[in-house]
Scaffold this active site. Structure first.
Site, PDB file in Angstrom:
ATOM      1  N   TRP A 110      13.600 -31.071  29.895  1.00 25.78           N
ATOM      2  CA  TRP A 110      12.942 -31.984  30.662  1.00 25.78           C
ATOM      3  C   TRP A 110      12.148 -32.532  31.712  1.00 25.78           C
ATOM      4  CZ3 TRP A 110      13.895 -34.477  34.634  1.00 25.78           C
ATOM      5  CH2 TRP A 110      13.915 -36.285  34.905  1.00 25.78           C
ATOM      6  N   HIS A 111      12.443 -31.562  32.200  1.00 24.39           N
ATOM      7  CA  HIS A 111      11.256 -31.361  32.921  1.00 24.39           C
ATOM      8  C   HIS A 111       9.743 -31.481  33.186  1.00 24.39           C
ATOM      9  CE1 HIS A 111      14.953 -31.206  35.862  1.00 24.39           C
ATOM     10  NE2 HIS A 111      14.654 -31.882  36.889  1.00 24.39           N
ATOM     11  N   GLY A 112       9.629 -30.773  31.567  1.00 22.63           N
ATOM     12  CA  GLY A 112       8.082 -30.529  31.596  1.00 22.63           C
ATOM     13  C   GLY A 112       8.473 -29.513  30.663  1.00 22.63           C
TER      14      GLY A 112
END
Lengths: 473, 306
Positions: A326-328
């Site tokens: 989700w963060h990248g």
């Protein structure tokens, strides 16, 4: 638009607040809500008009699906509408997948097969990760009967309310929407305005004074092709550890502070995370609304801890992998999530053995684990991350001058001051969440508040506006 | 105190102090940004890049007819001695074209220039990057109150008290000879030659090259007379990479046309000058003696054309 900009502080926020309360008596607050949505969209398009269609399409489709789920629930009772919910989740996953992850998957697919599928080259829409997760939560809540029906206007307000639109906190409908009615009824609340002012500018100072100072060191330390000595590697990783905390918690403070002006209390997102005594504790204190989402909408639906120990460990790993991704869209984020997942599994095992470490040692180990794993989060690629970590434990050389020679002596001296402030703030004093409970309108408090405002404005007018780290997610 | 009073006082007090600081800085007008500044004499006390950038908005166009642009090698030229017109030394230590063009365009936004002198040295076109993040419009408003402003006043006070060297004058000259003079220039030059490689090459960044070309074309379009000279390199230092240097010169010279005046201090005519170590304070920068000679020579050439 950035929170840490004069346009936001002196124009958008005051105008939005004034419009919201000035029009509250007309049409039962309807105009106030329109005003707030309009200002929220204005805030959003300042980040790029071309991002607006994605937001509008996403909101439109999710609202339609949510309405269908709620209607079917009203007509046929609970449990009906699973297909709609599944469809909604699939839509959101695809939406996020196409705009955020498509090229990541295609690149890896090309390497794996090998094939030559051209990357889509789509620009990741602003805030897509946040508004998509928030809407997924809403759909699930609708299905589970935890969210009520709302008008399209209220739904737009829920998703676009500008203090939380770009980088959270990730909200639930039931915790924020009822507040708007009460907020309008109450009118301007000067206690909230005073609190909002203090919390906002505390966040601003965290961001422009502390995070930016550490950012100088972290940027130099993680610059492409940098080679590190032992000292440089630790300075780089610790700088980023402090930078990301002050950057994101500063942002959250500004979001919470902004919402206070509208009598809205957003959920807290940080609770002194570096004071955590274990990894589970850390995730209860760091980006709390994301952790809550991952727990309630991924970990528990997967079965949580109710289907046996091994399944629980698997669920933990999957949840953290999704959290990492989700963060990248990159392997560094996947690996970062995986390491946290494994650490969580180890922590559960450790706990089941009933062994307890002294608090100081537990805190020390947890902080260093977090610090080391941030290296994966920050580095451009896994090789760079491993280089930094190797240097952290290589004891190869102790000099720390080459990598940071671009940082002037003056900035270095200032950084020492900031380091002391940061360490005290992170480890020894109460965090901004405790401001409301001890807030009193005294003369000393007034002097402190004015000091914080002036310090924030002074630095705001001094540094280059850098985007928040979480803008990328 | 009620919360209403607390909030009102917080806002009023903060805004009052902000206004006081802003108005004080407008009144002090240390970079000549506001109002009429013709006839004013403004020296540099803060960071050279930021200061010259800020001065280029109003002070330079209001008080000067020409510019001298280049890197540190021309930074210590005393342009007050040029008799043809008032020329501001806008050279910046370690400057690239990417930075200097900002200054020139800022001035051109306010007025036409009679002449621009370009001091040609490889660093100018070696990169198309800016060496600072501070040459941005945001810095303009930063003069109303920022960390840089505080630093400016701190330095100004120290300079006035004589606790810091006063390196700059109101014509932009950076007189680094105040600290560099008297060194063993011969030793430094020979040391430099010893570490130079025989096949040393000079890189010209393609972007910087295009920027320089665009800048020159813009100046010509604005009827600005362009002068350019190749900075004199110590003879010993030039020899090891002369072939590469000549290639560099050929490529750079191609940017100039017949209306421009270009000369080279690295010809045999100036060999004696370049052989004399006392003309240098280190391996490349000119000493007081050297810079006096070059300043006089430039002055003669300018007088001929302007």
């Amino acid at each position: 638009m950035l929170f840490h900009s004069f346009a936001y502080i002196f124009v958008l926020l005051p105008l939005a607040g004034a419009g919201f309360f000035a029009l509250r008596r007309w049409s039962n607050g309807l105009l106030s809500r329109y005003v707030l949505v309009a200002f929220s969209l204005l805030f959003f398009v300042c980040g790029g008009l071309h991002y607006l269609p994605h937001l509008l399409v996403s909101m439109g489709i999710n609202y339609g699906i949510a309405e269908c789920i709620l209607r079917s629930r009203e007509s046929y009772g609970a449990g009906i509408g699973k297909g709609l919910l599944t469809g909604g989740i699939v839509f959101n996953v695809l939406f996020l997948g196409v705009f955020k992850y498509a090229d990541f998957f295609l690149t890896n697919f090309n390497t794996l097969i090998p094939a030559e599928i051209a990357p889509l080259g789509l620009i990741m829409p602003l805030a897509i990760s946040f508004y998509t997760f928030q809407q997924v939560a809403y759909l699930v809540d609708c299905y589970q009967g935890k969210a009520g029906r709302s008008s399209l206007l209220d739904y737009c307000l829920f998703i676009t309310f500008f203090p939380q639109l770009i980088a959270g906190p990730i909200l639930r409908q039931r915790e924020v929407m009822p507040q708007f009615g009460r907020a309008l009824q109450a009118g301007v609340n000067y206690q909230n305005c005073s609190l909002g002012l203090l919390i906002f500018f505390t966040g601003l100072v965290k961001r422009v004074v502390i995070a930016d100072t550490f950012g100088l060191w972290a940027d130099a330390g993680f610059s492409p092709g940098a080679t590190h000595t032992f000292i440089e590697a630790w300075v780089s990783s610790l700088s980023y550890t402090f930078q990301i905390y002050f950057d994101f918690s500063g942002y959250t403070d500004m979001a919470i502070g902004s919402a206070y002006f509208f009598n809205i209390r957003l959920p807290i997102n940080f609770d002194s995370p570096y004071k955590a005594l274990n990894i589970q504790d850390f995730w209860r204190r760091w980006h709390i609304t994301l952790s809550r989402f991952l727990r309630d909408y991924i970990y528990i639906p997967l079965g949580g801890s109710k289907e046996g120990e091994f399944r629980m460990y698997g669920n933990l790993l999957v949840t953290f992998l999704i959290g990492g991704l989700w963060h990248g869209a990159g392997w560094t984020f996947v690996l970062w999530g995986a390491i946290h997942g494994v650490a969580s599994v180890i922590h559960r095992l450790w706990r089941s053995w009933g062994v307890r470490l002294p608090a100081l040692l537990a805190g020390f180990l947890t902080f260093n684990f977090i610090n080391i794993t941030w290296v994966f989060f920050r580095a451009e690629n896994i090789r760079d991350a491993l280089d930094v970590i190797k240097a952290m434990f290589g004891f190869s050389a102790f000099s720390g001058r080459v990598l940071f020679e671009g940082i002037s002596g003056k900035q270095q001296n200032f950084s020492w001051v900031i380091l002391v402030v940061a360490v005290i703030t992170v480890f020894f004093i109460k965090n901004t969440n405790s401001i409301p409970e001890r807030f009193q309108p005294t003369g000393w408090r007034l002097a402190y508040q004015v000091g914080i405002i002036l310090l924030g404005l002074l630095f705001l007018n001094s540094t280059m506006p850098r985007e928040f780290i979480y803008y990328d997610f | 105190m009620t919360f209403k009073a607390f909030f009102a006082r917080s806002v009023a007090l903060s805004l009052s102090i902000v206004m006081l600081v802003v108005l004080s800085n407008v009144f002090m007008n240390e970079y000549g940004l506001f109002g009429k500044v013709e006839g004013r004499s403004i020296k540099i006390y803060g960071d050279e890049r930021t200061s010259k950038y800020l001065l280029s908005f109003n002070y330079i166009p209001a008080n000067f007819d020409g510019l001298l642009i280049g890197s540190s090698v021309s930074d210590n030229i005393d342009s007050k001695k040029f008799m043809c017109c008032r020329i501001y030394n806008a050279s910046i230590n370690g400057a690239t074209v990417a930075e200097l063009k900002i200054l020139v365009y800022n001035v051109l936004a306010k007025r036409d220039l009679e002449c621009v002198i370009v001091s040609l040295y490889p660093i100018l076109t070696g990169s198309n990057e800016k060496q600072t993040s501070r040459m941005v419009p945001r810095e303009y408003w930063g003069t109303l109150g920022s960390i840089n402003t505080l630093d400016f006043y701190r330095r100004k006070i120290l300079i006035i008290q004589g606790r810091l060297h006063d390196y700059f004058d109101d014509y932009g000259r950076y007189n680094y000879n105040l600290r560099k003079e008297g060194g063993d220039s011969k030793g430094i030059i020979l040391q430099k030659v010893a570490v130079m490689k025989a096949d040393e090459t000079i890189a010209i960044d393609e972007g910087a090259y295009i920027e320089l070309d665009t800048l020159l074309k813009t100046l010509r379009a604005r009827r600005t007379k362009i002068f350019a000279y190749y900075h004199p390199i110590p003879a010993k230092c030039l020899t090891p990479y002369e072939a590469s240097y000549r290639l560099y010169q050929n490529k750079i010279s191609a940017l100039f046309d017949s209306t421009d005046v270009v000369w080279d201090y690295n010809t045999d005519d100036f060999l004696d000058f370049r052989k004399d170590y006392t003309n240098y304070c280190d391996e490349i920068h000119l000493s007081v003696k050297g810079i006096d000679y070059i300043t006089r020579d430039i002055n003669v050439r300018l007088s001929k054309w302007l």
